[in-house]
Design a protein around this motif. Structure first.
Motif, mmCIF file in Angstrom:
data_model
loop_
_atom_site.group_PDB
_atom_site.id
_atom_site.type_symbol
_atom_site.label_atom_id
_atom_site.label_comp_id
_atom_site.label_asym_id
_atom_site.label_seq_id
_atom_site.Cartn_x
_atom_site.Cartn_y
_atom_site.Cartn_z
ATOM 1 N N THR A 22 26.813 43.617 3.225
ATOM 2 C CA THR A 22 25.616 43.487 2.265
ATOM 3 C C THR A 22 25.483 42.186 1.936
ATOM 4 O O THR A 22 24.126 41.462 1.989
ATOM 5 C CB THR A 22 25.814 44.335 1.052
ATOM 6 N N ILE A 23 26.344 41.360 1.588
ATOM 7 C CA ILE A 23 26.128 39.801 1.167
ATOM 8 C C ILE A 23 25.749 39.023 2.401
ATOM 9 O O ILE A 23 24.922 38.103 2.205
ATOM 10 C CB ILE A 23 27.246 39.254 0.833
ATOM 11 N N SER A 24 26.200 39.159 3.673
ATOM 12 C CA SER A 24 26.030 38.393 4.669
ATOM 13 C C SER A 24 24.569 38.784 5.112
ATOM 14 O O SER A 24 23.772 37.943 5.565
ATOM 15 C CB SER A 24 26.966 38.566 5.697
ATOM 16 N N ALA A 25 24.107 39.968 5.146
ATOM 17 C CA ALA A 25 22.786 40.367 5.409
ATOM 18 C C ALA A 25 21.591 39.867 4.442
ATOM 19 O O ALA A 25 20.546 39.220 4.872
ATOM 20 C CB ALA A 25 22.386 41.632 5.675
ATOM 21 N N ARG A 26 21.997 39.851 3.138
ATOM 22 C CA ARG A 26 21.017 39.106 2.156
ATOM 23 C C ARG A 26 20.907 37.729 2.451
ATOM 24 O O ARG A 26 20.074 36.893 2.135
ATOM 25 C CB ARG A 26 21.501 39.573 1.012
ATOM 26 N N ARG A 27 22.136 36.979 2.842
ATOM 27 C CA ARG A 27 22.017 35.669 2.922
ATOM 28 C C ARG A 27 21.346 35.341 3.912
ATOM 29 O O ARG A 27 20.679 34.161 4.173
ATOM 30 C CB ARG A 27 23.772 35.300 2.820
ATOM 31 N N ALA A 28 21.670 35.921 5.112
ATOM 32 C CA ALA A 28 20.897 35.818 6.406
ATOM 33 C C ALA A 28 19.380 35.709 6.326
ATOM 34 O O ALA A 28 18.414 35.012 6.901
ATOM 35 C CB ALA A 28 21.200 36.732 7.471
ATOM 36 N N ARG A 29 18.852 36.744 5.610
ATOM 37 C CA ARG A 29 17.382 36.735 5.224
ATOM 38 C C ARG A 29 16.814 35.574 4.290
ATOM 39 O O ARG A 29 15.740 35.046 4.750
ATOM 40 C CB ARG A 29 16.925 37.976 4.311
ATOM 41 N N GLN A 30 17.613 35.228 3.312
ATOM 42 C CA GLN A 30 17.355 33.998 2.546
ATOM 43 C C GLN A 30 17.251 32.891 3.549
ATOM 44 O O GLN A 30 16.429 31.965 3.188
ATOM 45 C CB GLN A 30 18.217 34.064 1.541
ATOM 46 N N MET A 31 18.209 32.618 4.433
ATOM 47 C CA MET A 31 18.153 31.492 5.325
ATOM 48 C C MET A 31 16.904 31.608 6.106
ATOM 49 O O MET A 31 16.344 30.277 6.391
ATOM 50 C CB MET A 31 19.535 31.395 5.898
ATOM 51 N N GLN A 32 16.911 32.594 6.584
ATOM 52 C CA GLN A 32 15.566 32.658 7.567
ATOM 53 C C GLN A 32 14.314 32.278 6.603
ATOM 54 O O GLN A 32 13.269 31.662 7.340
ATOM 55 C CB GLN A 32 15.440 34.315 8.020
ATOM 56 N N GLU A 33 14.248 32.648 5.682
ATOM 57 C CA GLU A 33 12.977 32.324 4.668
ATOM 58 C C GLU A 33 13.045 30.950 4.440
ATOM 59 O O GLU A 33 12.115 30.275 4.530
ATOM 60 C CB GLU A 33 12.738 33.256 3.634
ATOM 61 N N THR A 34 14.144 30.253 3.849
ATOM 62 C CA THR A 34 14.270 28.843 3.409
ATOM 63 C C THR A 34 14.740 27.779 4.348
ATOM 64 O O THR A 34 14.320 26.660 3.976
ATOM 65 C CB THR A 34 15.105 28.823 2.021
ATOM 66 N N ASN A 35 15.359 28.195 5.401
ATOM 67 C CA ASN A 35 15.896 27.294 6.248
ATOM 68 C C ASN A 35 16.965 26.625 5.615
ATOM 69 O O ASN A 35 16.731 25.195 6.114
ATOM 70 C CB ASN A 35 14.654 26.660 7.147
ATOM 71 N N LYS A 46 23.085 32.475 14.932
ATOM 72 C CA LYS A 46 22.440 33.487 14.218
ATOM 73 C C LYS A 46 22.667 33.386 12.749
ATOM 74 O O LYS A 46 23.629 32.865 12.286
ATOM 75 C CB LYS A 46 22.831 34.814 14.824
ATOM 76 N N TYR A 47 21.735 34.021 12.004
ATOM 77 C CA TYR A 47 21.776 33.734 10.720
ATOM 78 C C TYR A 47 22.997 34.462 10.174
ATOM 79 O O TYR A 47 23.860 33.846 8.903
ATOM 80 C CB TYR A 47 20.540 34.164 9.930
ATOM 81 N N VAL A 48 23.149 35.655 10.482
ATOM 82 C CA VAL A 48 24.479 36.475 10.020
ATOM 83 C C VAL A 48 25.712 35.831 10.231
ATOM 84 O O VAL A 48 26.332 35.726 9.356
ATOM 85 C CB VAL A 48 24.305 38.019 10.498
#
Length: 66
Positions: A22-35, A46-48
């Motif tokens: 759960t934490i890694s998926a949320r963080r991956a989405r955050q990195m994708q949006e903010t870079n 990959k972000y995850v």
């Protein structure tokens, strides 16, 4: 093929596989949006994977509330 970081090393920081995912998926989405990343160098493309590396490096935490 050996995955890095290993699940065993990640479980030292976060003791639940569900929480880890759960934490890694949320963080991956955050990195994708903010870079923006919490670590300077990483091996994963990959972000995850990068999120898991951040957990291993101790840069990503969670607060367990009861």
């Amino acid at each position: 093929m050996m995955l890095e970081p290993s699940i065993d090393s990640l479980m030292e920081s976060i003791n639940s596989k569900y929480t880890l995912v759960t934490i890694s998926a949320r963080r991956a989405r955050q990195m994708q949006e903010t870079n923006k990343y919490l670590i300077d160098s990483f091996d994963s493309k990959k972000y995850v994977g990068i999120a898991l590396e951040e957990i291993k490096e101790g840069k990503l935490h969670y607060k367990h509330e009861e």
